[in-house]
Design an enzyme around this catalytic site. Sequence first.
Site, PDB file in Angstrom:
ATOM      1  CB  CYS A 152      -0.930   0.013   1.214  1.00 11.51           C
ATOM      2  SG  CYS A 152      -1.922   1.519   1.273  1.00 11.51           S
ATOM      3  CE  LYS A 200     -10.631  -4.669   3.436  1.00 11.27           C
ATOM      4  NZ  LYS A 200     -11.592  -3.668   3.007  1.00 11.27           N
ATOM      5  CB  VAL A 250      -4.066  -0.349   5.586  1.00  7.30           C
ATOM      6  CG1 VAL A 250      -4.474  -1.539   6.410  1.00  7.30           C
ATOM      7  CG2 VAL A 250      -3.811  -0.729   4.136  1.00  7.30           C
ATOM      8  CB  SER A 297      -2.266   7.968   4.349  1.00  5.00           C
ATOM      9  OG  SER A 297      -2.767   8.646   3.219  1.00  5.00           O
TER      10      SER A 297
HETATM   11  N1  LIG Z   1      -7.680   7.757   1.460  1.00  3.26           N
HETATM   12  C1  LIG Z   1      -7.086   6.621   2.115  1.00  3.26           C
HETATM   13  C2  LIG Z   1      -6.803   5.546   1.073  1.00  3.26           C
HETATM   14  C3  LIG Z   1      -6.238   4.270   1.699  1.00  3.26           C
HETATM   15  C4  LIG Z   1      -6.439   3.070   0.784  1.00  3.26           C
HETATM   16  O1  LIG Z   1      -7.062   3.170  -0.285  1.00  3.26           O
HETATM   17  N2  LIG Z   1      -5.905   1.919   1.219  1.00  3.26           N
HETATM   18  C5  LIG Z   1      -6.108   0.701   0.447  1.00  3.26           C
HETATM   19  C6  LIG Z   1      -4.825  -0.098   0.302  1.00  3.26           C
HETATM   20  S1  LIG Z   1      -3.592   0.812  -0.573  1.00  3.26           S
HETATM   21  C7  LIG Z   1      -7.062  -0.191   1.210  1.00  3.26           C
HETATM   22  O2  LIG Z   1      -6.969  -0.330   2.406  1.00  3.26           O
HETATM   23  N3  LIG Z   1      -7.969  -0.831   0.491  1.00  3.26           N
HETATM   24  C8  LIG Z   1      -8.865  -1.810   1.049  1.00  3.26           C
HETATM   25  C9  LIG Z   1     -10.258  -1.625   0.605  1.00  3.26           C
HETATM   26  O3  LIG Z   1     -10.575  -0.584  -0.005  1.00  3.26           O
HETATM   27  O4  LIG Z   1     -11.061  -2.514   0.853  1.00  3.26           O
HETATM   28  C10 LIG Z   1      -5.803   7.044   2.831  1.00  3.26           C
HETATM   29  O5  LIG Z   1      -5.192   8.036   2.377  1.00  3.26           O
HETATM   30  O6  LIG Z   1      -5.445   6.435   3.845  1.00  3.26           O
END
Ligand SMILES: N[C@@H](CCC(=O)N[C@@H](CS)C(=O)NCC(=O)O)C(=O)O
Length: 241
Positions: free
Chosen positions: A29, A56, A69, A86
């Site tokens: 990620c 998850k 995450v 983040s």
């Molecule tokens: N806007 C979020 C985006 C985080 C994100 O998209 N994480 C992805 C992995 S890179 C995730 O956890 N995806 C799991 C899902 O959407 O089910 C941030 O900046 O933290």
Amino acid sequence: MHLYWMQLHITPGIVAMTASLKLISHKLCPYVQRAVIALKEKGVPFERIDIDLASKPDWFLKLSPLGKVPVLVVPTERGEVALFESNVICEYIEETQAGSKLHPVDPLQRAEHRAWMEFGSAILGDLWGLETTTDPATFESKRQALVAKFERVEAALGTGPFFAGNAFSLVDAVFAPIFRYFDLFDELTPHGIFNDVPKVRAWRAELAKRPSVRSAVGADYPQLLRAFLVRHDAHLLKLAA
Ligand SMILES: N[C@@H](CCC(=O)N[C@@H](CS)C(=O)NCC(=O)O)C(=O)O
């Protein structure tokens, strides 16, 4: 115990360092990497817990309102607080932890940096399309969107070596994981995304050398990214010679 409580009431930030911060993560990620890089730049000890996003764990779903995450688990006097998003996590790290400052002092410059951090997220949106699509036309439209976005980045860059000169900032922490994708993509196809952006190319090369950036992923990152492309039957892989 007594000392612990003294610290707890006087400087909560120190307690967060004593009872370690936990970063709920995933090995690929790019948003997680932002937080990891910020923590490493500041020399903050933390526990990284990588989870499988395809399956998850229940404890994670309880913790993470969006099921995404990174999540930073911060120990406090009222129990653990789970921070999500983040950029919010990076801002919290910047405000509470000692070590190098990762934002400019000037409010306008700081706001500009936050805007470019958001721009980095928009680039990640296009990148997701580029790497997961099975469709050649979508691939080409995402490629062109990335060319256009990196032209904007080129115009925003100064003389380097980092986004804002000599000081490494959160904007660098956001863009380093973006550039990391291209270490593999460059091997797969001459995509041309960086052809006309020499300052971006120099910035990318500089970030690739930074210890915090290098150690934000494991040695298995390239194989895991390739396996991700295979799972998505990515058009990108079909372009490979
Ligand atoms: N806007 C979020 C985006 C985080 C994100 O998209 N994480 C992805 C992995 S890179 C995730 O956890 N995806 C799991 C899902 O959407 O089910 C941030 O900046 O933290």
